[in-house]
Design an enzyme around this catalytic site. Structure first.
Site, PDB file in Angstrom:
ATOM      1  N   GLY A  81       1.350  -1.730  -0.616  1.00  0.00           N
ATOM      2  CA  GLY A  81       0.075   0.063   0.113  1.00  0.00           C
ATOM      3  C   GLY A  81       1.412   1.335  -0.389  1.00  0.00           C
ATOM      4  CB  ALA A 121      11.237   2.988  -7.161  1.00  0.00           C
ATOM      5  CB  CYS A 122      10.829   0.422  -1.618  1.00  0.00           C
ATOM      6  SG  CYS A 122       8.802   1.610  -1.557  1.00  0.00           S
ATOM      7  CE1 TYR A 151       5.709  -4.105  -1.070  1.00  0.00           C
ATOM      8  CE2 TYR A 151       7.215  -1.624  -1.715  1.00  0.00           C
ATOM      9  CZ  TYR A 151       6.079  -2.643  -2.356  1.00  0.00           C
ATOM     10  OH  TYR A 151       5.885  -2.841  -3.274  1.00  0.00           O
ATOM     11  CE  LYS A 194       2.078   2.059  -3.914  1.00  0.00           C
ATOM     12  NZ  LYS A 194       3.578   1.758  -4.579  1.00  0.00           N
ATOM     13  NE  ARG A 288      12.280   5.272  -3.551  1.00  0.00           N
ATOM     14  CZ  ARG A 288      11.186   5.020  -2.191  1.00  0.00           C
ATOM     15  NH1 ARG A 288      10.241   5.403  -2.697  1.00  0.00           N
ATOM     16  NH2 ARG A 288      11.998   4.514  -1.224  1.00  0.00           N
TER      17      ARG A 288
END
Length: 355
Positions: A81, A121-122, A151, A194, A288
């Site tokens: 999420g 991208a995390c 995550y 998001k 980011r």
């Protein structure tokens, strides 16, 4: 291309999975197996002429059944999420490692020809994301490893699993690192949404109720890039059928702050809202962005749909959904304090209408 081969879409009841199934059908594929843990009335898109299944892909027997006879597997299944969700559900997010591990095992045993894994991208090192004026993240920036706790670690580990199944067992695997995918037919309320969807809904709610305020998590200067769903689906297909062996960025490089994202939604709605900043709320990394040099070099393409254009389509769809839900009993619009709306946002929460 053989359009009769069996294609498995894991997580087909979700936002990206539903759009992928739609794209496969539009492109003439006739043998699609769509699997998700949610009951059908909670899937975002359900299609006829598709083998739709409800199954818990954390369990190996379910993965074995799902992969039986499949030629290609697309793994888009995960518990995930927005920022508030992943910061408060780390164990739940990490349990998604069971999905990818068991799908890889089942795919290898079934002789699947290609396997796609949706990473994030995390996975990127947090030390490289401390400034809102961030330098765009290259694929190599995932190491030395310091991803988003929970995550991000699950995603990075699962990337390695894909690599080792390719190297050790010969299973052709492809991995894309998604950067903030958004668009219609996805989560827009309930705590897992998001930023683009949450902001659209908050602006719509302000206009429809006449309460012209919006609450933003953090100071609004956090920066992100956001990729429209059509670019994502096209990129998945290109990467899946490419010779790209290592994980690759799949995201827009159009960097904006959360405040600028609110500006766009306000402009679409023709309104200016009073902004209230919740500085002690989860807000994620400071900045980011996606470095697209590699994907441009490999595919002669990169995501290019303008954020404004994608937001207009997303806003229009969420507005329709909001008004449809508003026709239901007023109690469904009770505000729930502290529920996240992702990457700089808090939202009033309404139960999701079955689709």
């Amino acid at each position: 291309m053989n359009h009769d081969r069996l294609i498995l879409v894991a997580g087909a009841g979700g936002f990206i999975g539903g759009h992928l199934v739609a794209s496969l059908l539009e492109r003439g594929f006739t043998n699609i197996r769509a699997v998700d843990i949610k009951p059908f009335d909670e899937w975002y898109q359900v299609f006829e002429n598709v083998e739709n299944q409800v199954a818990n892909l954390k369990e190996l027997p379910a993965c074995i059944s799902a992969c039986e006879g499949a030629s290609e597997v697309y793994n888009l299944a995960a518990d995930m999420g927005g920022m508030g969700f992943i910061e408060n559900n780390k164990a739940l997010c990490m349990l998604s490692v069971l999905i990818n591990t068991h799908l890889l095992m089942a795919a290898e045993a079934a002789g699947v020809s290609r396997f796609f894994y949706a990473s994030s991208a995390c996975v990127y090192n947090a030390d490289k994301q401390k400034d809102a004026n961030v330098v765009a993240l290259k694929e190599a920036d995932a190491y030395p490893a310091m991803p988003e706790d929970g995550y991000g670690w699950e995603k990075l580990f699962s990337e390695r699993m894909c690599r080792h199944f390719r190297e050790d067992y010969g299973l052709t695997t492809r991995v894309a690192r998604f950067h903030n995918v958004y668009g219609p037919q996805g989560t827009w309320t309930g705590g897992r949404e998001k930023a683009p969807a949450a902001i659209c809904r908050k602006v719509i709610h302000a206009v429809e109720t006449g309460n012209l305020e919006i609450e933003i998590w953090g100071d609004g200067n956090q920066s992100r890039s956001f990729m429209y769903i059509d670019d994502c689906i096209y990129g998945i297909d290109r990467i899946m059928h490419s010779d790209i062996l290592e994980p690759i960025n799949l995201g827009s490089n159009e960097l904006v702050t959360i405040n600028q994202l609110v500006d766009i939604a306000e402009d679409i709605a023709g309104v200016k809202l009073t902004r209230r900043y919740k500085l002690d709320a989860p807000k994620g990394v400071a900045g980011r962005n996606s470095d697209n040099e590699l994907i441009q070099s490999c595919l002669d393409w990169q995501p290019s749909i303008r954020l404004r254009d994608g937001m207009e389509k997303t806003f229009a769809w969420i507005h329709e959904e909001y008004l449809a839900d508003r026709e239901e009993p007023a109690s469904v619009f009770a505000t729930v304090g502290g529920v996240e709306a992702s990457n700089g946002h808090v939202a009033d929460v309404a139960p999701r209408r079955p689709r």
